[in-house]
Design an enzyme around this catalytic site. Sequence first.
Site, PDB file in Angstrom:
ATOM      1  N   LYS A 155      33.053  39.136  43.809  1.00 43.55           N
ATOM      2  CA  LYS A 155      33.507  40.295  43.032  1.00 43.55           C
ATOM      3  C   LYS A 155      34.903  40.676  43.530  1.00 43.55           C
ATOM      4  O   LYS A 155      35.104  41.691  44.192  1.00 43.55           O
ATOM      5  CB  LYS A 155      32.534  41.474  43.192  1.00 43.55           C
ATOM      6  CG  LYS A 155      31.327  41.371  42.258  1.00 43.55           C
ATOM      7  CD  LYS A 155      30.380  42.550  42.399  1.00 43.55           C
ATOM      8  CE  LYS A 155      30.881  43.810  41.739  1.00 43.55           C
ATOM      9  NZ  LYS A 155      30.803  43.805  40.269  1.00 43.55           N
TER      10      LYS A 155
HETATM   11  N1  PPE Z   1      28.798  40.222  36.068  1.00 40.45           N
HETATM   12  C1  PPE Z   1      29.898  40.889  36.439  1.00 40.45           C
HETATM   13  C2  PPE Z   1      31.217  40.317  36.120  1.00 40.45           C
HETATM   14  C3  PPE Z   1      29.765  42.102  37.114  1.00 40.45           C
HETATM   15  O1  PPE Z   1      30.866  42.763  37.473  1.00 40.45           O
HETATM   16  C4  PPE Z   1      28.490  42.628  37.369  1.00 40.45           C
HETATM   17  C5  PPE Z   1      28.338  43.940  38.069  1.00 40.45           C
HETATM   18  C6  PPE Z   1      27.367  41.886  36.958  1.00 40.45           C
HETATM   19  C7  PPE Z   1      27.557  40.677  36.327  1.00 40.45           C
HETATM   20  C8  PPE Z   1      25.972  42.342  37.227  1.00 40.45           C
HETATM   21  O2  PPE Z   1      25.684  42.297  38.596  1.00 40.45           O
HETATM   22  P1  PPE Z   1      24.615  43.255  39.275  1.00 40.45           P
HETATM   23  O3  PPE Z   1      25.204  44.616  39.288  1.00 40.45           O
HETATM   24  O4  PPE Z   1      24.428  42.694  40.611  1.00 40.45           O
HETATM   25  O5  PPE Z   1      23.395  43.188  38.446  1.00 40.45           O
HETATM   26  N2  PPE Z   1      29.309  44.901  37.681  1.00 40.45           N
HETATM   27  C9  PPE Z   1      29.518  46.080  38.500  1.00 40.45           C
HETATM   28  C10 PPE Z   1      30.827  46.746  38.147  1.00 40.45           C
HETATM   29  C11 PPE Z   1      30.899  47.346  36.810  1.00 40.45           C
HETATM   30  C12 PPE Z   1      32.145  48.149  36.593  1.00 40.45           C
HETATM   31  O6  PPE Z   1      32.396  48.454  35.454  1.00 40.45           O
HETATM   32  O7  PPE Z   1      32.856  48.503  37.523  1.00 40.45           O
HETATM   33  C13 PPE Z   1      28.368  47.052  38.401  1.00 40.45           C
HETATM   34  O8  PPE Z   1      27.541  46.947  37.504  1.00 40.45           O
HETATM   35  O9  PPE Z   1      28.316  47.947  39.246  1.00 40.45           O
END
Ligand code: PPE
Length: 308
Positions: free
Chosen positions: A160
């Site tokens: 991330k």
């Molecule tokens: N893909 C991406 C690109 C991503 O950033 C997230 C989390 C996910 C999948 C889902 O991952 P998880 O949260 O572990 O289920 N995105 C984070 C940031 C969002 C934002 O707008 O800032 C979040 O959901 O906190």
Amino acid sequence: MPITPTKKIWMDGHLVDWESANVHVLTHTLHYGTGAFEGIRAYSTPKGVTIFRLREHMERLLRSCKILMIEVPFTLDELCEATAQVVRVNELHDGCYIRPLVYLGYGEMGLSPLSSPVNVAIAAWPWGAYLGDDGLANGVKMKISSWARHSPNAMPTASKTVGGYVNSSLAKVEALKAGYDEAIMLGADGRISECTGENLFIVRDGVLISPPPSEAGALRGITQASVVTIANDLGYEVSFESMRRDDLYLADEAFLTGTAAEVVPIGSVDDRLVGSGKPGPITKAIQSTYFQAVRGELAQYESWLARV
Ligand code: PPE
């Protein structure tokens, strides 16, 4: 989504007043996007506020940093305790969103980050439904983006990385400007990857299908993994398979998963209704079990909840 200020932000081991949690304008990460972050949620449960899968999120933060060759000066345990402390001191009893950020600070300029100071901040604030209450209840309108997801050899998609989110931001703005709620991004090979900040699932003939994260250049979602466990426990088969846009158009149901977004039904993709356009029965079962789990209403998922 607006931020509601709280009292304190944890910065490098100290609790700093919200208004004073500043950085120098020559902070390395501000110029080059070098750094990594997490998104975590805490929810109110019958046993008080608890943080959902805290350890897994902090493990992923350290993995993101490993990929970027950033040495975090705090241990996993210290990061988990600091997060609990932030929720505690800000008295976020009704739950909150938590944003840990590892960034390279002020000291060096130039593309090599290797001698920059490594800083860590953890903030938390109350945050509602990321894609709106209506989206959560009735489904969101998705558009396949003209922006491709990063090729894994251009940007490490398992990390991330702060700068990596420019890609997501471009896709998000494109979708919003065109009147949609959120974008679906294709990977470098034209297969479905993920959304701007969420993973996605379709339901076909009663089976849940999600793109395999590393192959699809998607983040390995902690919500995605939780949904796999919940689906299996509810008796549904889950399969990781690469998919094309047709698979979305022809799905019986579809939904997206992410910490911020939670579990959100997809009503349509590129103006084609998914199923009837209303949240389907499997989506609803997964969504309601997910919310029961995070709110500590199901004993079998209690190990996912960290006390503060
Ligand atoms: N893909 C991406 C690109 C991503 O950033 C997230 C989390 C996910 C999948 C889902 O991952 P998880 O949260 O572990 O289920 N995105 C984070 C940031 C969002 C934002 O707008 O800032 C979040 O959901 O906190």
